[in-house]
Design a protein around this motif. Structure first.
Motif, PDB file in Angstrom:
ATOM      1  N   ILE A  78      56.317  15.313  45.218  1.00  0.00           N
ATOM      2  CA  ILE A  78      55.522  14.897  44.061  1.00  0.00           C
ATOM      3  C   ILE A  78      54.811  13.593  44.344  1.00  0.00           C
ATOM      4  O   ILE A  78      53.611  13.421  44.047  1.00  0.00           O
ATOM      5  CB  ILE A  78      56.423  14.780  42.825  1.00  0.00           C
ATOM      6  N   ASN A 108      54.091  22.485  37.721  1.00  0.00           N
ATOM      7  CA  ASN A 108      54.445  22.630  39.127  1.00  0.00           C
ATOM      8  C   ASN A 108      53.736  23.794  39.800  1.00  0.00           C
ATOM      9  O   ASN A 108      53.970  24.075  40.966  1.00  0.00           O
ATOM     10  CB  ASN A 108      55.962  22.806  39.282  1.00  0.00           C
ATOM     11  N   LEU A 126      60.802  21.186  42.808  1.00  0.00           N
ATOM     12  CA  LEU A 126      59.867  20.246  42.182  1.00  0.00           C
ATOM     13  C   LEU A 126      60.387  19.768  40.834  1.00  0.00           C
ATOM     14  O   LEU A 126      60.239  18.591  40.487  1.00  0.00           O
ATOM     15  CB  LEU A 126      58.500  20.901  42.033  1.00  0.00           C
ATOM     16  N   LEU A 130      61.025  15.899  39.838  1.00  0.00           N
ATOM     17  CA  LEU A 130      60.494  15.233  38.650  1.00  0.00           C
ATOM     18  C   LEU A 130      61.623  14.680  37.794  1.00  0.00           C
ATOM     19  O   LEU A 130      61.496  13.586  37.214  1.00  0.00           O
ATOM     20  CB  LEU A 130      59.652  16.210  37.848  1.00  0.00           C
TER      21      LEU A 130
END
Length: 821
Positions: A78, A108, A126, A130
């Motif tokens: 990210i 995502n 992902l 996050l």
């Protein structure tokens, strides 16, 4: 009454008013703005290496190595992706990326080639990355973004690492049961979202932040008002300012006290001069009116008067109405259209007679007369608007409406008073049965069956979110907790109102402080009293608490006490009439709804009473199901009190009326009551007079009574002496004042008078002086009788003061000998 069904609005109908619901929330938004979304703070300003190093350190490092690797690799991808976007901080780059404007479930999928991962496992990695960046306060997704995505682990991590002291204190304050309940978990989720989106801890959350969340929640879920339990928790923590709203629960549906301009503009009048005049007029009257009266006056003058005038004659901008316009408005105002939407989407219209036609005319007439009166003192301000009033005194008469209303209310009372005992009994049976249903549900295992009111129900398998719900035989979900609440408060309301006769708003404002003690000065006995707070007449009063009422009050207090402290919780209440919030008080009519204490609503009471009435099966004179309104108990209380012998002026004090005529208007008079009262009057009168007057007369007494009237007839007229009395003048009737002479015997009286004059002359000539005195008395009596007849026969002449002909005609003089005749 005329009915019709149509799919569109009736042509020429009045424009719909703009709703004022939510004005209270808009007012709070103006007073308490939310904190802005920041894009620069120490954590988000770190370098890539510093962020990754922070994720490797406790408490952000996960205990499981695989979980930590997932989070670290996701965060790395990210951050690398965000490096390709503009900005000096990670939050600025996040805001510039398409992820910030996308939904939480789709962000995502924005980059097709996430480095090092295939499409199958990229989603989970992902999301874990996050999660780690949010916990580290590197990124702060907005509230609207968070509402589109749920996280099962974020709440625990944020509560443990971002503000552990604040969340621990909050948990101790609300208690373990509320903290772990389904509604408590929802409230914690909201607090976590606010901390994530705005930073800081619980003490930093503002009223504006809470309002902003509720608005975002309603945008995400239209038709829902969101969970407001989190705000109650924040307020209990004591971090909010003293003038913060007591609750956010009803603000989106209430208006509060709005300005006069808003009251007028909600109807959108087309003429700006008239609109400005109405605003100025209502502002002039506002200091002497309560808010309810002000709102009613605006509705009368704007919607029911001026909008109707604009519909009849578009473009009009003067109060000087043409006669045909005024006549058309008054004719249209005699009826009103009630609309009801049918299941097929069509609108069913019913045209009925307007019950408050006289009150409407009186309001408009008062408007015109006020302008004329004020113009004398301020001609430059009000003078240009003075115009002939289109409403006459007869149009504003409300006597016919009041008589109809009185007859209608009396009929309601006569039908419901005999049914009161049945309603009270069924209300208690309904509550006991609902309580037994709750006990049966608690006793049944999860997923097990139990019986209630002859039907079989299945308890739900998971009991965390809805502990008092089950499914009936058709699979429909039934809330047993809500059924028991309605049954209890219906019973409590019926008992409270029938023993006190108070208004429903006075009942809902009764608090634990309303119960006071009074020591009688005569014997020192202590009696309980109920203090009724000022309501409609702004006059408080005291009512004696009967043993039956004391039992009801004790049951209510035992139900609403806080099990942890034993005290009745302090609770603010919303005055639906004045549109204001009352200060917190230990209200008796309160319950737990949505995880927080709130006042018992009128809707809950109305539904509960309707369920009781449906169970009774009673019908009215038209063979329709009998209904009970809370105000019916007030009329029944006053009627029953006066029928039981309570003096009306005492009933007036108990009811809190400023005028005894109002109290008598509530009293329904039965025909049997009038008959019994008349018989009691006769009995009292007989007890004060000699009993021998009411015995049966003998035949001799009856004959003597009839003979008295036969012997009253004389040659000159009629004797008026009473029965049983003797003649005081020894039958010298000419001298007697009780003789009523007949006009036809006037000649005979003249003959008697002349004869008496001759006899007096003879007696004087012969020297019979003793005879003269008696004859002169008889002569005076005869002349008096003649004067009575002359006065009765003399025509009544009224002098009007008009000049006679001789006063206005020219005086004649001696004729000229040369003048022709």
């Amino acid at each position: 009454m005329v009915t019709s069904t149509q799919t569109l609005e009736a042509p020429g109908s009045i424009r719909a008013a703009q709703t004022l619901a939510g004005e209270a929330m808009r007012g709070v938004k103006e007073r308490f703005p939310p904190r802005p979304y920041e894009d620069h703070w120490p954590a988000t300003s770190q370098s890539y290496e510093e962020v990754m190093a922070q994720l490797d350190q406790p408490p952000l490092r996960a205990a499981s190595k695989s979980t930590h690797d997932y989070r670290r690799r996701g965060a790395k991808n990210i951050l690398r992706w965000l490096q390709d976007h503009s900005g000096d901080t990670w939050q600025q780059r996040w805001n510039a990326s398409p992820a910030a404007s996308s939904t939480g479930s789709q962000w995502n999928k924005l980059a097709a080639g996430w480095t090092g991962y295939g499409a199958a496992n990229a989603n989970g990695i992902l999301n874990s990355g996050l999660f780690a960046l949010v916990c580290a306060d590197v990124l702060r997704p907005s509230l609207r973004w968070q509402l589109t995505r749920a996280s099962t682990n974020l709440r625990a991590v944020i509560c443990q690492h971002r503000d552990p002291a604040g969340f621990t204190r909050l948990q101790q304050m609300v208690g373990a049961e509320a903290w772990s309940s389904h509604l408590g978990i929802l409230a914690k989720n909201v607090l976590v979202k606010l901390v994530v989106a705005k930073g800081g801890g619980l003490a930093d959350i503002t009223v504006g932040d809470a309002v902003e969340y509720l608005e975002a929640f309603r945008e995400n879920r239209p038709g829902s008002y969101g969970q407001s339990l989190f705000y109650s928790w924040l307020r209990d923590l004591g971090h909010l300012p003293p003038d913060a709203p007591a609750t956010l629960r009803f603000l989106a549906r209430t208006s509060g006290q709005v300005s006069v301009e808003q009251l007028v503009d909600r109807y959108n009048p087309q003429s700006k001069p008239i609109r400005d005049l109405l605003v100025e007029y209502l502002k002039e009257r506002q200091p002497s009116m309560d808010y309810t009266s002000l709102e009613d006056a605006s509705r009368t003058l704007v919607r029911n008067f001026w909008l109707q005038i604009e519909r009849i004659q578009p473009g009009i901008d003067t109060l000087r109405l043409p006669p045909e316009v005024a006549a058309a408005w008054k004719q249209a105002s005699r009826t009103k259209v009630e609309r009801r939407r049918l299941p097929d989407g069509s609108v069913h219209e019913t045209v009925t007679e307007r019950a408050n036609y006289g009150s409407l005319m009186m309001g408009v007439r008062g408007f015109y007369l006020d302008l004329a009166h004020w113009a004398v003192e301020e001609p430059e301000r009000w003078g240009p608007w003075v115009a002939p009033c289109p409403v006459s005194d007869a149009d504003a008469s409300t006597s016919k409406h009041e008589k109809r209303l009185k007859a209608k209310m009396d009929q309601r009372t006569r039908e419901r008073l005999p049914a009161l005992s049945t309603v009270v009994r069924v209300a208690r049976e309904n509550w006991i049965e609902a309580r037994e249903g709750m006990d049966a549900l608690r006793a049944a295992p999860l997923g097990g069956q139990f019986t209630f009111r002859g039907s079989t129900y299945t308890r739900q398998k998971q009991d965390s979110s809805t502990p008092f719900r089950a499914y009936d035989e058709s699979g429909q979900r039934v809330h047993f907790g809500l059924i028991e609440e309605r049954a209890f408060w219906a019973w409590a309301t019926i008992e409270f109102l029938q023993h006190t006769g108070v208004r429903i708003e006075e009942m809902l404002e009764a608090s634990h402080h309303s119960l006071i003690q009074y020591k009688l000065p005569t014997n020192g006995e202590v009696v309980p009293l109920l203090q009724v707070a000022p309501s409609k007449t702004d006059e408080e009063r005291l009512l004696l608490v009967s043993p039956e009422l004391a039992d009801v009050l004790s049951t209510i207090i035992a139900r609403v006490r806080d099990p942890r402290t034993g005290a009745v919780p302090m609770l603010p209440s919303y005055d639906v009439a004045e549109k204001i919030w009352n200060p917190p008080m230990p209200l008796l009519f309160q319950w737990t709804y949505g995880g927080q204490r709130t006042t018992v609503s009128r809707n809950l009471i109305r539904r509960g009473i309707n369920e009781v009435m449906e169970r009774t099966g009673l019908t009215d004179s038209a063979d329709q199901p009998l209904d009970f309104a809370p105000h019916d108990f007030r009329r029944i209380f006053i009627t029953d009190a006066i029928r039981s012998g309570l003096p009306p002026h005492i009933a007036q004090v108990l009811a809190g009326h400023s005028d005894i005529n109002t109290t008598m208007g509530y009293n329904a008079i039965y025909p049997a009551d009038a008959i019994e009262a008349h018989r009691a009057f006769i009995a009292r009168r007989r007890s004060l007079r000699p009993s021998e007057e009411y015995r049966t007369p003998t035949n001799e007494e009856w004959d003597a009574f009839l003979a008295h009237f036969e012997k009253r007839k004389l040659s000159l007229g009629t004797c008026a002496r009473a029965f049983g009395t003797s003649c005081i003048h020894e039958h010298a009737c000419v001298r007697c004042s009780l003789l009523r002479p007949e006009p036809s015997q006037r000649d005979r009286l003249i003959e008697i008078r002349d004869n008496l004059i001759n006899r007096i002359s003879e007696a004087q000539r012969e020297g019979w002086l003793g005879e003269v005195e008696g004859l002169e008395i008889s002569l005076a009596g005869a002349e008096d009788k003649l004067a009575q007849l002359d006065a009765a026969l003399k025509p009544m002449v009224i002098h009007l003061g008009l000049p006679a002909f001789g006063q206005i005609a020219g005086r004649s003089s001696e004729s000229d000998p040369h003048e022709r005749p």
